[in-house]
Scaffold this motif. Structure first.
Motif, PDB file in Angstrom:
ATOM      1  N   THR A 149       0.911  -1.212   0.216  1.00 55.89           N
ATOM      2  CA  THR A 149      -0.053  -0.134  -0.152  1.00 55.89           C
ATOM      3  C   THR A 149       1.094   1.056   0.208  1.00 55.89           C
ATOM      4  O   THR A 149       0.639   2.190  -0.963  1.00 55.89           O
ATOM      5  CB  THR A 149      -1.020  -0.041   1.189  1.00 55.89           C
ATOM      6  N   GLU A 150       1.838   1.287   0.799  1.00 54.13           N
ATOM      7  CA  GLU A 150       2.784   2.408   0.936  1.00 54.13           C
ATOM      8  C   GLU A 150       3.493   2.576  -0.521  1.00 54.13           C
ATOM      9  O   GLU A 150       3.559   3.798  -0.939  1.00 54.13           O
ATOM     10  CB  GLU A 150       3.769   2.266   2.043  1.00 54.13           C
ATOM     11  N   LEU A 151       4.001   1.507  -1.369  1.00 50.41           N
ATOM     12  CA  LEU A 151       4.577   1.773  -2.180  1.00 50.41           C
ATOM     13  C   LEU A 151       3.529   2.298  -3.569  1.00 50.41           C
ATOM     14  O   LEU A 151       3.853   3.063  -4.225  1.00 50.41           O
ATOM     15  CB  LEU A 151       5.255   0.331  -2.783  1.00 50.41           C
ATOM     16  N   MET A 152       2.366   1.715  -3.451  1.00 49.52           N
ATOM     17  CA  MET A 152       1.501   2.254  -4.407  1.00 49.52           C
ATOM     18  C   MET A 152       1.101   3.746  -4.019  1.00 49.52           C
ATOM     19  O   MET A 152       0.961   4.415  -5.172  1.00 49.52           O
ATOM     20  CB  MET A 152       0.173   1.340  -4.167  1.00 49.52           C
ATOM     21  N   GLN A 153       0.964   4.060  -2.792  1.00 50.03           N
ATOM     22  CA  GLN A 153       0.820   5.642  -2.698  1.00 50.03           C
ATOM     23  C   GLN A 153       1.818   6.350  -3.105  1.00 50.03           C
ATOM     24  O   GLN A 153       1.646   7.350  -3.801  1.00 50.03           O
ATOM     25  CB  GLN A 153       0.653   5.659  -1.305  1.00 50.03           C
ATOM     26  N   LYS A 204      -6.229  -1.051 -10.020  1.00 51.13           N
ATOM     27  CA  LYS A 204      -6.236  -1.388 -11.120  1.00 51.13           C
ATOM     28  C   LYS A 204      -5.132  -1.364 -12.093  1.00 51.13           C
ATOM     29  O   LYS A 204      -4.700  -2.154 -12.808  1.00 51.13           O
ATOM     30  CB  LYS A 204      -7.235  -0.428 -11.888  1.00 51.13           C
ATOM     31  N   GLN A 205      -4.203  -0.251 -11.639  1.00 45.44           N
ATOM     32  CA  GLN A 205      -2.782  -0.082 -12.312  1.00 45.44           C
ATOM     33  C   GLN A 205      -1.925  -1.299 -11.876  1.00 45.44           C
ATOM     34  O   GLN A 205      -1.352  -1.848 -12.588  1.00 45.44           O
ATOM     35  CB  GLN A 205      -2.144   1.151 -12.219  1.00 45.44           C
ATOM     36  N   LEU A 206      -1.932  -1.526 -10.831  1.00 48.63           N
ATOM     37  CA  LEU A 206      -1.164  -2.646 -10.050  1.00 48.63           C
ATOM     38  C   LEU A 206      -1.367  -4.036 -10.645  1.00 48.63           C
ATOM     39  O   LEU A 206      -0.750  -4.765 -11.160  1.00 48.63           O
ATOM     40  CB  LEU A 206      -1.241  -2.986  -8.491  1.00 48.63           C
ATOM     41  N   SER A 207      -2.808  -4.228 -10.884  1.00 53.25           N
ATOM     42  CA  SER A 207      -3.348  -5.376 -11.683  1.00 53.25           C
ATOM     43  C   SER A 207      -2.732  -5.504 -13.193  1.00 53.25           C
ATOM     44  O   SER A 207      -2.100  -6.430 -13.444  1.00 53.25           O
ATOM     45  CB  SER A 207      -4.765  -5.437 -11.442  1.00 53.25           C
ATOM     46  N   SER A 244      -8.258 -10.195  -7.269  1.00 55.10           N
ATOM     47  CA  SER A 244      -7.264 -10.564  -6.570  1.00 55.10           C
ATOM     48  C   SER A 244      -6.595  -9.703  -5.797  1.00 55.10           C
ATOM     49  O   SER A 244      -6.068 -10.047  -4.501  1.00 55.10           O
ATOM     50  CB  SER A 244      -6.126 -11.699  -7.270  1.00 55.10           C
ATOM     51  N   ILE A 245      -6.003  -8.556  -6.358  1.00 55.69           N
ATOM     52  CA  ILE A 245      -5.212  -7.587  -5.656  1.00 55.69           C
ATOM     53  C   ILE A 245      -5.964  -7.161  -4.476  1.00 55.69           C
ATOM     54  O   ILE A 245      -5.325  -6.987  -3.435  1.00 55.69           O
ATOM     55  CB  ILE A 245      -4.860  -6.525  -6.555  1.00 55.69           C
ATOM     56  N   ILE A 295       4.162  -8.774  -7.846  1.00 55.29           N
ATOM     57  CA  ILE A 295       3.574  -7.760  -7.390  1.00 55.29           C
ATOM     58  C   ILE A 295       4.954  -6.718  -6.843  1.00 55.29           C
ATOM     59  O   ILE A 295       5.076  -5.610  -7.263  1.00 55.29           O
ATOM     60  CB  ILE A 295       2.940  -7.868  -5.925  1.00 55.29           C
ATOM     61  N   ALA A 296       5.984  -7.478  -6.603  1.00 46.77           N
ATOM     62  CA  ALA A 296       7.487  -6.858  -6.333  1.00 46.77           C
ATOM     63  C   ALA A 296       7.779  -6.260  -7.769  1.00 46.77           C
ATOM     64  O   ALA A 296       8.397  -5.129  -7.895  1.00 46.77           O
ATOM     65  CB  ALA A 296       8.390  -7.787  -5.782  1.00 46.77           C
ATOM     66  N   LYS A 297       7.831  -7.150  -8.765  1.00 48.02           N
ATOM     67  CA  LYS A 297       8.331  -6.753  -9.984  1.00 48.02           C
ATOM     68  C   LYS A 297       7.463  -5.567 -10.453  1.00 48.02           C
ATOM     69  O   LYS A 297       8.256  -4.677 -11.057  1.00 48.02           O
ATOM     70  CB  LYS A 297       8.092  -7.975 -11.167  1.00 48.02           C
ATOM     71  N   ALA A 298       6.188  -5.498 -10.144  1.00 54.13           N
ATOM     72  CA  ALA A 298       5.472  -4.427 -10.885  1.00 54.13           C
ATOM     73  C   ALA A 298       5.681  -3.131 -10.071  1.00 54.13           C
ATOM     74  O   ALA A 298       5.625  -2.210 -10.556  1.00 54.13           O
ATOM     75  CB  ALA A 298       3.819  -4.843 -10.594  1.00 54.13           C
TER      76      ALA A 298
END
Length: 105
Positions: A8-12, A19-22, A31-32, A50-53
């Protein structure tokens, strides 16, 4: 900080939506969402995606208890499942993690 909080922190920080992470990870949006709202962590191959993304080392998401024997088993499974999708560098990074080697090797 648990793996969900780290994701969540990395996404922020990167201004990335679920949706973008997906799309970046190849994991369905539902699933995300489930992984981010559940107490259960996903399989290691999902964590790898997820780490790669999010452009971080898979090790970033592992806690101290997982960096031992259970991490070996999980990462070996991830390598086997994603063998054809991982680059040689990613495979080497995972192998280094398994062996406890310095990640700069």
């Amino acid at each position: 900080m648990g793996w969900k909080e780290k994701v969540t922190e990395l996404m922020q920080q990167r201004n990335i939506t679920q949706k973008q992470l997906s799309k970046l990870s190849g994991i369905t949006e539902s699933s995300i969402s489930r992984y981010l709202h559940s107490d259960k962590r996903p399989r290691m191959d999902i964590v790898v995606n997820i780490a790669k993304a999010l452009r971080v080392e898979t090790e970033y998401f592992l806690d101290d208890t997982e960096k031992g024997v259970s991490a070996y088993s999980s990462i070996a499974t991830a390598i086997a499942r994603k063998e054809n999708e991982l680059t040689a560098e990613e495979k080497n990074q995972l192998i280094s993690l398994i062996l406890g080697a310095n990640k700069n090797v």
